[in-house]
Design an enzyme around this catalytic site. Structure first.
Site, short mmCIF file in Angstrom:
data_model
loop_
_atom_site.label_atom_id
_atom_site.label_comp_id
_atom_site.label_asym_id
_atom_site.label_seq_id
_atom_site.Cartn_x
_atom_site.Cartn_y
_atom_site.Cartn_z
CE LYS A 1 0.98 1.16 4.43
NZ LYS A 1 1.63 2.42 4.86
N PRO B 1 9.81 -4.35 -0.14
CG PRO B 1 10.50 -2.17 -0.64
CD PRO B 1 9.63 -3.28 -1.15
CB VAL B 2 11.76 -5.28 5.35
CG1 VAL B 2 11.36 -6.66 4.89
CG2 VAL B 2 13.28 -5.12 5.25
CB ALA C 1 9.79 0.27 2.51
N GLY C 2 7.51 1.44 4.82
CA GLY C 2 6.25 2.16 4.88
C GLY C 2 5.26 1.70 3.83
CG LEU C 3 6.34 0.52 0.39
CD1 LEU C 3 7.30 -0.14 -0.61
CD2 LEU C 3 5.48 1.56 -0.33
N GLY D 1 4.41 -4.09 4.13
CA GLY D 1 4.84 -5.44 3.79
C GLY D 1 4.51 -6.49 4.82
CB SER E 1 0.22 -4.61 7.60
OG SER E 1 0.72 -3.90 8.71
CG ASP F 1 -0.97 0.26 8.12
OD1 ASP F 1 -1.74 1.15 8.53
OD2 ASP F 1 0.20 0.47 7.78
#
Length: 290
Positions: A11, A95-96, A98-100, A102, A104, A137
Site C-alpha cells: 500500500k 521491501p522491509v 519501507a512504509g509499504l 509489507g 501487515s 494497517d
C-alpha cells in the site's frame, strides 16, 4: 492437504496525519491508503497435526513467533478453535521497513487464506476486527483497494480508487523504524493538518494533478530529512504530478500520468529498490485454491 496461494498487495499512503495520542498510547490518524500491484506471494496450507511453520526467501525476515504471519495464524486458531498443521511460505517482493505495509499485508493474507480454507467461519467485519490486534494497517489490508481510515486505522470508509496512473516506488539505502517514527511525534507533536477533504474530492473526480498536489504525510515534517526531500524533488522534476513519503518511510513514491513517464524517471534515478507499479482496482486478494 488444502492450499491457497495469495498475492498480498503493498500500500501507499496518499494522506497520513496524526490527530492525537489516545489514552492507551496509540495514535489517532487521518489516513488515506491505496493498495498497489507490488505484492508478496504467500502460500498457506493445512494438514493434519498441530503447529505453525513459516518459510521465507528473505533471510532478514524472522520465521518464528516474531513474524506477523505466525501471529495471524495463532490469532485465527484462537478465534475459530482450529486445530491443524499450518504451513506458510512467503516470497518477499515488498521491501522491509519501507512504509509499504509489507508485514501487515502478509498477516492479512494469512488471516484471509485461513478463513477461506476453513469455509469462512469469520465474516468480513469480524476478520477486520481481529486483524486490528495484529497492527493498525491490517484491517485495511484485509479490506483492500482504497479507504479513508480513522482512529488507529480500524474506522474505515471505502473511497474511490486511485485510477489511470503509474506509480514509481523508490526505496533508498536507509530504513525507518515505525515505533521510533511515532516516538518523534510524542516528543514534538505537529499540529494536525485536518480533514483531507480536497484530496478525497480529487479522488472522486479522478483529477490526478489535483490528487498529486494534495498528497500529505506528517512524517516528512517530523523527519526533516534532506534525503527524502531529494527523492521527492527528483521525482517531481521527472514529470511526477505528485510525490510523497509512504507510511513512516523510507520509501517515497511518485504518481505519473503514464507508464512511459514512470519508466523514464526510473531510468534516470539510482536507488537500491525502484519499482513501477499501478493501483489495485480489483478484489483485495488474488487467490489460487487447490
Amino acid at each position: 492437504m488444502t492450499e491457497i496461494k495469495v498475492k498480498a498487495y503493498a500500500k501507499i499512503n496518499l494522506f497520513l496525519d496524526i490527530t492525537g495520542i489516545l489514552p492507551n498510547g496509540y495514535h489517532s490518524l487521518n489516513n488515506i491508503m491505496q493498495q498497489i500491484e507490488l505484492h508478496d506471494d504467500v502460500k498457506v496450507s493445512l494438514s493434519e497435526g498441530k503447529g505453525i511453520s513459516i518459510a521465507c526467501d528473505n533471510p532478514d525476515i524472522p520465521t518464528d513467533k516474531r513474524n506477523i504471519a505466525y501471529k495471524a495464524a495463532e490469532l485465527f486458531m484462537k478465534e475459530t478453535g482450529l486445530s491443524a498443521e499450518i504451513n506458510i511460505d512467503i516470497r518477499k517482493n515488498i521491501p522491509v521497513m519501507a512504509g509499504l505495509g509489507g508485514s501487515s499485508t502478509d498477516g492479512a493474507a494469512v488471516l484471509t487464506a485461513l478463513n477461506l480454507l476453513c469455509g469462512t467461519p469469520l465474516n468480513q467485519s469480524t476478520l477486520e476486527k481481529a486483524g486490528a490486534a495484529l497492527g493498525a494497517d491490517v484491517p485495511f489490508c484485509i479490506r483492500g483497494n482504497a479507504a479513508f481510515c480513522k482512529g488507529i486505522g480500524e474506522k474505515m470508509t471505502d473511497i474511490t480508487d486511485l485510477e489511470h496512473c503509474s506509480i514509481l516506488i523508490v526505496k533508498p539505502d536507509f530504513s525507518c523504524n515505525t515505533a521510533a517514527a511515532y516516538g518523534l511525534y510524542d516528543k514534538t507533536p505537529v499540529k494536525s493538518k485536518g480533514e483531507p477533504d480536497i484530496l478525497l474530492s480529487a479522488l472522486k473526480e479522478k483529477e490526478l494533478k489535483k490528487i498529486g498536489v494534495n498528497l500529505y504525510n506528517v512524517f516528512e515534517m517530523l523527519y526533516s530529512d534532506d534525503r527524502i526531500g531529494e527523492i521527492k524533488n527528483a521525482l517531481l522534476e521527472l514529470k511526477a504530478v505528485g510525490a510523497a513519503l509512504s507510511g513512516s518511510g523510507s520509501a517515497v513514491y511518485g504518481l505519473f500520468e503514464s507508464e512511459e513517464d514512470a519508466l523514464y524517471a526510473k531510468s534516470k534515478l539510482n536507488y537500491p529498490f525502484m519499482f513501477v507499479t499501478k493501483p489495485v482496482t480489483k478484489p483485495v486478494f488474488s487467490l489460487e485454491k487447490k
